[in-house]
Design an enzyme around this catalytic site. Structure first.
Site, PDB file in Angstrom:
ATOM      1  N   GLU A   1       0.845  -1.188   0.000  1.00 50.13           N
ATOM      2  CA  GLU A   1       0.000   0.000   0.000  1.00 50.13           C
ATOM      3  C   GLU A   1       0.887   1.247   0.000  1.00 50.13           C
ATOM      4  O   GLU A   1       1.954   1.272   0.614  1.00 50.13           O
ATOM      5  CB  GLU A   1      -0.887  -0.014   1.251  1.00 50.13           C
ATOM      6  CG  GLU A   1      -1.895   1.102   1.325  1.00 50.13           C
ATOM      7  CD  GLU A   1      -2.708   1.052   2.606  1.00 50.13           C
ATOM      8  OE1 GLU A   1      -3.864   1.495   2.575  1.00 50.13           O
ATOM      9  OE2 GLU A   1      -2.181   0.579   3.638  1.00 50.13           O
TER      10      GLU A   1
ATOM     11  N   LYS B   1     -10.236   0.390  -1.898  1.00 51.62           N
ATOM     12  CA  LYS B   1     -10.299   0.015  -0.479  1.00 51.62           C
ATOM     13  C   LYS B   1     -11.623   0.434   0.167  1.00 51.62           C
ATOM     14  O   LYS B   1     -12.041   1.589   0.057  1.00 51.62           O
ATOM     15  CB  LYS B   1      -9.123   0.657   0.257  1.00 51.62           C
ATOM     16  CG  LYS B   1      -8.979   0.275   1.719  1.00 51.62           C
ATOM     17  CD  LYS B   1      -7.750   0.977   2.294  1.00 51.62           C
ATOM     18  CE  LYS B   1      -7.512   0.638   3.746  1.00 51.62           C
ATOM     19  NZ  LYS B   1      -6.334   1.390   4.277  1.00 51.62           N
TER      20      LYS B   1
ATOM     21  N   CYS C   1      -4.776  -3.685   3.428  1.00 54.48           N
ATOM     22  CA  CYS C   1      -4.403  -3.248   4.774  1.00 54.48           C
ATOM     23  C   CYS C   1      -5.510  -3.406   5.826  1.00 54.48           C
ATOM     24  O   CYS C   1      -5.747  -4.504   6.315  1.00 54.48           O
ATOM     25  CB  CYS C   1      -3.893  -1.807   4.719  1.00 54.48           C
ATOM     26  SG  CYS C   1      -2.916  -1.327   6.177  1.00 54.48           S
TER      27      CYS C   1
END
Length: 272
Positions: A43, A113, A156
Site C-alpha cells: 500500500e 479500499k 491493509c
C-alpha cells in the site's frame, strides 16, 4: 495447476515518487530474478507523505502508477499487484486503489479500499483516512490467473474485517493479497496474528506486501511482509528491512489442507 513462487515486496516509501518508483522496480527485478511469478507491491508504494501533497499529486500519480504496473509486468514477465495508490474521487478526495496486472500488461482486477483507517492510537498518533479517501463502493474481486490460481484482493485495514475474506473465499479465492502500510504500534501485536487467522479460517494462501520503517514525521510502519500458507504457517518473512519475502504457492497443498480441515464445508450461514 502446478506450484509457483510468490513474492511480497517490502518498501520504505517516501514523499518522493521518483525515488519510490526506482525502489519498487529494484525490488520487482529482485523478485523476478529469484523466480517469482506473482509479485505484490505494498500500500502507498508510490507516495508516503502529507495528505495535502497526496491530493495535489493524485491525478498524475494515478496515471503514472497504472502505466508503471503495466511496464513492470511486461518487462519482468510477472503478474503484478500495485497495492494501493491514490486515484481522484471528486474534490479533495481520492480512492485508495489496487490494480492487478498480467504478464501481457492487461488489467486483471481492480479494487478500491472499502474499510478506512480512522483511529486514535495510544502512542499519540491519529489517523483519519476518511478525511481524504473515499470508501470503495464494490466488494473486492476474485480473478482466475492462468498458470497461477484464483486470486482475491484486499488492502491493509480490511484484514480486521473477516466477513470480507469470507466473501473472497466464497467467490473462489485460493490466494488473497493484503498489501499494507501497517503502523508500527498496531503491527507489533496484530499484523501477523490477523493474517494467520485469515489464512487459517479461509484455508487460503495470504500474500502480504508491507511498508517498513520511518517515512515522514512520526509515521512509522511495522514491516514484516509475509507469505502464509492455508494452515497458517509463515513461509517467508521480510523482517524490517527493504526486501522481498518469497515462497512457493502449491495449489495441491491447498486442496490437501481443505480436505484435512473442511471447515468451509461445515459452515451454517443460514443460522446467523
Amino acid at each position: 495447476m502446478s506450484s509457483f513462487l510468490a513474492a511480497a515486496l517490502q518498501m520504505n516509501s517516501t514523499p518522493d515518487p521518483d525515488a519510490n518508483f526506482a525502489q519498487a522496480e529494484e525490488l520487482i527485478e529482485l523478485a523476478a530474478r529469484r523466480g517469482a511469478d506473482l509479485v505484490g507491491l505494498p500500500e502507498n508504494f508510490a507516495f508516503m507523505g502529507e495528505e495535502a501533497r497526496k491530493l495535489e499529486l493524485a491525478p498524475n500519480l494515478a496515471e503514472r502508477c497504472s502505466r508503471f504496473l503495466v511496464t513492470m509486468a511486461r518487462r519482468y514477465q510477472v503478474t503484478l499487484l500495485g497495492g494501493g495508490f491514490p486515484v481522484p474521487a471528486g474534490e479533495s478526495l481520492t480512492y485508495n486503489r489496487a490494480e492487478l496486472v498480467g504478464t501481457d500488461g492487461l488489467l486483471l482486477a481492480r479494487y478500491d479500499k472499502i474499510h478506512l483507517f480512522d483511529v486514535d492510537l495510544p502512542d499519540g498518533n491519529t489517523f483519519t483516512e476518511s478525511a481524504t479517501v473515499c470508501s470503495g463502493a464494490e466488494l473486492p474481486p476474485v480473478v482466475a490467473v492462468p498458470g497461477l490460481c484464483r486470486i482475491g484482493l484486499s488492502i491493509c485495514y480490511d484484514v480486521r474485517f473477516p466477513e470480507l475474506y469470507r466473501h473472497l473465499v466464497g467467490a473462489g479465492a485460493e490466494l488473497i493479497m493484503v498489501p499494507a502500510a501497517f503502523t508500527a504500534y498496531t503491527g507489533k501485536d496484530h499484523w501477523q496474528i490477523l493474517l494467520q487467522a485469515r489464512a487459517i479460517e479461509n484455508t487460503a494462501y495470504l500474500l502480504a506486501p508491507a511498508q517498513t520503517g520511518l517515512h515522514y514525521g512520526r509515521r512509522q510502519s511495522h514491516g514484516h511482509a509475509l507469505v502464509i500458507d492455508p494452515w497458517g504457517t509463515v513461509l517467508a518473512d521480510a523482517g524490517v528491512s527493504q526486501g522481498v519475502a518469497v515462497a512457493p504457492v502449491d495449489p495441491s497443498h491447498l486442496q490437501r489442507v481443505r480436505g484435512q480441515m473442511p471447515s468451509l464445508r461445515h459452515r451454517r450461514p443460514a443460522l446467523f
